[in-house]
Structure formats: structure tokens, C-alpha cells
Motif scaffolding. Sequence first.
Motif, PDB file in Angstrom:
ATOM      1  N   VAL A 249       0.816  -1.221   0.000  1.00 28.52           N
ATOM      2  CA  VAL A 249       0.000   0.000   0.000  1.00 28.52           C
ATOM      3  C   VAL A 249       0.844   1.263   0.000  1.00 28.52           C
ATOM      4  O   VAL A 249       0.293   2.365  -0.098  1.00 28.52           O
ATOM      5  CB  VAL A 249      -0.973   0.023   1.203  1.00 28.52           C
ATOM      6  N   LYS A 250       2.148   1.131   0.097  1.00 29.89           N
ATOM      7  CA  LYS A 250       3.029   2.288   0.169  1.00 29.89           C
ATOM      8  C   LYS A 250       2.849   3.166  -1.064  1.00 29.89           C
ATOM      9  O   LYS A 250       2.824   2.686  -2.193  1.00 29.89           O
ATOM     10  CB  LYS A 250       4.476   1.808   0.292  1.00 29.89           C
ATOM     11  N   GLY A 251       2.724   4.458  -0.810  1.00 31.71           N
ATOM     12  CA  GLY A 251       2.533   5.395  -1.907  1.00 31.71           C
ATOM     13  C   GLY A 251       1.082   5.589  -2.303  1.00 31.71           C
ATOM     14  O   GLY A 251       0.757   6.521  -3.050  1.00 31.71           O
ATOM     15  N   ARG A 252       0.184   4.732  -1.815  1.00 33.92           N
ATOM     16  CA  ARG A 252      -1.247   4.852  -2.140  1.00 33.92           C
ATOM     17  C   ARG A 252      -2.099   5.180  -0.910  1.00 33.92           C
ATOM     18  O   ARG A 252      -3.115   5.862  -1.030  1.00 33.92           O
ATOM     19  CB  ARG A 252      -1.757   3.534  -2.742  1.00 33.92           C
ATOM     20  N   PHE A 253      -1.684   4.673   0.252  1.00 31.74           N
ATOM     21  CA  PHE A 253      -2.449   4.861   1.487  1.00 31.74           C
ATOM     22  C   PHE A 253      -1.709   5.833   2.406  1.00 31.74           C
ATOM     23  O   PHE A 253      -0.467   5.859   2.426  1.00 31.74           O
ATOM     24  CB  PHE A 253      -2.622   3.538   2.222  1.00 31.74           C
ATOM     25  N   THR A 254      -2.467   6.578   3.205  1.00 32.21           N
ATOM     26  CA  THR A 254      -1.890   7.480   4.191  1.00 32.21           C
ATOM     27  C   THR A 254      -2.638   7.335   5.513  1.00 32.21           C
ATOM     28  O   THR A 254      -3.867   7.479   5.547  1.00 32.21           O
ATOM     29  CB  THR A 254      -1.970   8.935   3.724  1.00 32.21           C
ATOM     30  N   ILE A 255      -1.888   7.064   6.572  1.00 26.59           N
ATOM     31  CA  ILE A 255      -2.478   6.993   7.898  1.00 26.59           C
ATOM     32  C   ILE A 255      -2.236   8.327   8.600  1.00 26.59           C
ATOM     33  O   ILE A 255      -1.174   8.939   8.450  1.00 26.59           O
ATOM     34  CB  ILE A 255      -1.893   5.819   8.720  1.00 26.59           C
ATOM     35  N   SER A 256      -3.231   8.777   9.355  1.00 25.02           N
ATOM     36  CA  SER A 256      -3.092  10.019  10.109  1.00 25.02           C
ATOM     37  C   SER A 256      -3.924   9.908  11.381  1.00 25.02           C
ATOM     38  O   SER A 256      -4.792   9.030  11.486  1.00 25.02           O
ATOM     39  CB  SER A 256      -3.540  11.219   9.274  1.00 25.02           C
ATOM     40  N   ARG A 257      -3.651  10.809  12.309  1.00 24.67           N
ATOM     41  CA  ARG A 257      -4.415  10.808  13.543  1.00 24.67           C
ATOM     42  C   ARG A 257      -4.694  12.223  13.999  1.00 24.67           C
ATOM     43  O   ARG A 257      -3.916  13.144  13.694  1.00 24.67           O
ATOM     44  CB  ARG A 257      -3.691  10.024  14.647  1.00 24.67           C
ATOM     45  N   ASP A 258      -5.792  12.370  14.715  1.00 21.65           N
ATOM     46  CA  ASP A 258      -6.168  13.651  15.303  1.00 21.65           C
ATOM     47  C   ASP A 258      -6.350  13.389  16.790  1.00 21.65           C
ATOM     48  O   ASP A 258      -7.390  12.881  17.216  1.00 21.65           O
ATOM     49  CB  ASP A 258      -7.454  14.181  14.663  1.00 21.65           C
ATOM     50  N   ASN A 259      -5.328  13.718  17.569  1.00 18.59           N
ATOM     51  CA  ASN A 259      -5.389  13.414  19.005  1.00 18.59           C
ATOM     52  C   ASN A 259      -6.412  14.274  19.740  1.00 18.59           C
ATOM     53  O   ASN A 259      -6.870  13.906  20.816  1.00 18.59           O
ATOM     54  CB  ASN A 259      -4.009  13.565  19.628  1.00 18.59           C
ATOM     55  N   ALA A 260      -6.764  15.403  19.175  1.00 14.74           N
ATOM     56  CA  ALA A 260      -7.789  16.238  19.803  1.00 14.74           C
ATOM     57  C   ALA A 260      -9.180  15.631  19.648  1.00 14.74           C
ATOM     58  O   ALA A 260     -10.057  15.863  20.484  1.00 14.74           O
ATOM     59  CB  ALA A 260      -7.763  17.635  19.199  1.00 14.74           C
ATOM     60  N   LYS A 261      -9.360  14.847  18.575  1.00 17.09           N
ATOM     61  CA  LYS A 261     -10.669  14.246  18.298  1.00 17.09           C
ATOM     62  C   LYS A 261     -10.693  12.735  18.520  1.00 17.09           C
ATOM     63  O   LYS A 261     -11.692  12.082  18.229  1.00 17.09           O
ATOM     64  CB  LYS A 261     -11.092  14.557  16.863  1.00 17.09           C
ATOM     65  N   ASN A 262      -9.582  12.192  19.010  1.00 22.27           N
ATOM     66  CA  ASN A 262      -9.496  10.746  19.287  1.00 22.27           C
ATOM     67  C   ASN A 262      -9.865   9.906  18.070  1.00 22.27           C
ATOM     68  O   ASN A 262     -10.636   8.929  18.158  1.00 22.27           O
ATOM     69  CB  ASN A 262     -10.405  10.359  20.458  1.00 22.27           C
ATOM     70  N   THR A 263      -9.308  10.289  16.935  1.00 20.32           N
ATOM     71  CA  THR A 263      -9.600   9.551  15.714  1.00 20.32           C
ATOM     72  C   THR A 263      -8.317   9.233  14.946  1.00 20.32           C
ATOM     73  O   THR A 263      -7.328   9.974  15.020  1.00 20.32           O
ATOM     74  CB  THR A 263     -10.544  10.335  14.785  1.00 20.32           C
ATOM     75  N   VAL A 264      -8.373   8.154  14.216  1.00 19.09           N
ATOM     76  CA  VAL A 264      -7.302   7.786  13.294  1.00 19.09           C
ATOM     77  C   VAL A 264      -7.957   7.484  11.951  1.00 19.09           C
ATOM     78  O   VAL A 264      -9.050   6.927  11.889  1.00 19.09           O
ATOM     79  CB  VAL A 264      -6.476   6.596  13.826  1.00 19.09           C
ATOM     80  N   HIS A 265      -7.278   7.927  10.898  1.00 18.95           N
ATOM     81  CA  HIS A 265      -7.831   7.792   9.556  1.00 18.95           C
ATOM     82  C   HIS A 265      -6.889   6.994   8.665  1.00 18.95           C
ATOM     83  O   HIS A 265      -5.674   6.950   8.892  1.00 18.95           O
ATOM     84  CB  HIS A 265      -8.034   9.172   8.928  1.00 18.95           C
ATOM     85  N   LEU A 266      -7.462   6.412   7.630  1.00 16.30           N
ATOM     86  CA  LEU A 266      -6.675   5.777   6.587  1.00 16.30           C
ATOM     87  C   LEU A 266      -7.230   6.249   5.259  1.00 16.30           C
ATOM     88  O   LEU A 266      -8.345   5.872   4.873  1.00 16.30           O
ATOM     89  CB  LEU A 266      -6.736   4.252   6.685  1.00 16.30           C
ATOM     90  N   GLN A 267      -6.477   7.102   4.590  1.00 22.15           N
ATOM     91  CA  GLN A 267      -6.853   7.582   3.260  1.00 22.15           C
ATOM     92  C   GLN A 267      -6.307   6.599   2.235  1.00 22.15           C
ATOM     93  O   GLN A 267      -5.100   6.332   2.202  1.00 22.15           O
ATOM     94  CB  GLN A 267      -6.280   8.971   3.015  1.00 22.15           C
ATOM     95  N   MET A 268      -7.199   6.063   1.416  1.00 16.71           N
ATOM     96  CA  MET A 268      -6.808   5.045   0.449  1.00 16.71           C
ATOM     97  C   MET A 268      -7.080   5.549  -0.957  1.00 16.71           C
ATOM     98  O   MET A 268      -8.229   5.842  -1.309  1.00 16.71           O
ATOM     99  CB  MET A 268      -7.608   3.758   0.720  1.00 16.71           C
ATOM    100  N   ASN A 269      -6.020   5.694  -1.732  1.00 14.48           N
ATOM    101  CA  ASN A 269      -6.116   6.160  -3.108  1.00 14.48           C
ATOM    102  C   ASN A 269      -5.670   5.059  -4.065  1.00 14.48           C
ATOM    103  O   ASN A 269      -5.028   4.090  -3.652  1.00 14.48           O
ATOM    104  CB  ASN A 269      -5.250   7.404  -3.306  1.00 14.48           C
ATOM    105  N   SER A 270      -6.010   5.236  -5.332  1.00 16.85           N
ATOM    106  CA  SER A 270      -5.609   4.275  -6.375  1.00 16.85           C
ATOM    107  C   SER A 270      -5.920   2.845  -5.940  1.00 16.85           C
ATOM    108  O   SER A 270      -5.089   1.939  -6.042  1.00 16.85           O
ATOM    109  CB  SER A 270      -4.110   4.419  -6.669  1.00 16.85           C
TER     110      SER A 270
END
Length: 127
Positions: free
Chosen positions: A64-85
Motif C-alpha cells: 500500500v506504500k505510496g497509495r495509502f496514508t495513515i493520520s491521527r487527530d489526538n484532539a478528536k481521538n480519531t485515526v484515519h486511513l486515506q486510500m487512493n488508487s
Amino acid sequence: QVQLVESGGGLVQTGGSLRVSCAASGFTFSSYGMAWFRQAPGKEREFVAAITWSGETTYYADSVKGRFTISRDNAKNTVHLQMNSLKPEDTAVYYCAAERRRFTPVVLLTTRDYDYWGQGTQVTVSS
């Protein structure tokens, strides 16, 4: 108690994008590394991406390298996974997970490093 609730899965065509999210509660989210794993039918659960408690370090599976991005928002207690291509081989149930120890300085890559799991969200990529 600890709860991890994923959302954002769905059906998308090859080449499309989706963002899955995980809402955490019941623990000090900002102190724990988080990860995304996935499991396709008939296959073992596999590592996708991880992020340290501070968000400074991320790591991705080669697939998934180069296509997916993991991020987090510690203020909102959330983690995201953006998946492209997206590709048909990305079809799976996606799970978020929280580490068992606080302030781990490195990303952890195996299921046994994570104590808490969400119920999963289905991602289907049509060809």
C-alpha cells in the motif's frame, strides 16, 4: 471500556479513493500508537499501516506504500486511513487497533502488539 469504532468503508471502483476512520474512546488515545490491519476472505489478518502515539512516525506495508496514508487527530481521538488508487486486491475488512503499551517510540507491525480492536469496516474494490 475501550471502544474502537470504524466507519467509512464501502464499494468503490478500481482507481478510486476511500477514507476509513476509527473513533476511539475509553482510554487516553494520545498516548497509544495505532494501526490499520485488513483481512480478506480465507486469508490471515495482515498489517496495513501504523502511526506512533505522537503521529511523528508512520509505516506502511509494501503493498500500500505510496497509495495509502495513515493520520491521527489526538484532539478528536480519531485515526484515519486515506486510500487512493484502490485495487481489487485491497478488498477486505479493515480493522483499527490500539497498542497495549503507552508511548512506544517505534511503530509495531504484528497483531500480537495490539490489544484492542474495532469491529471492522468492509472495503470492496470492483474491477
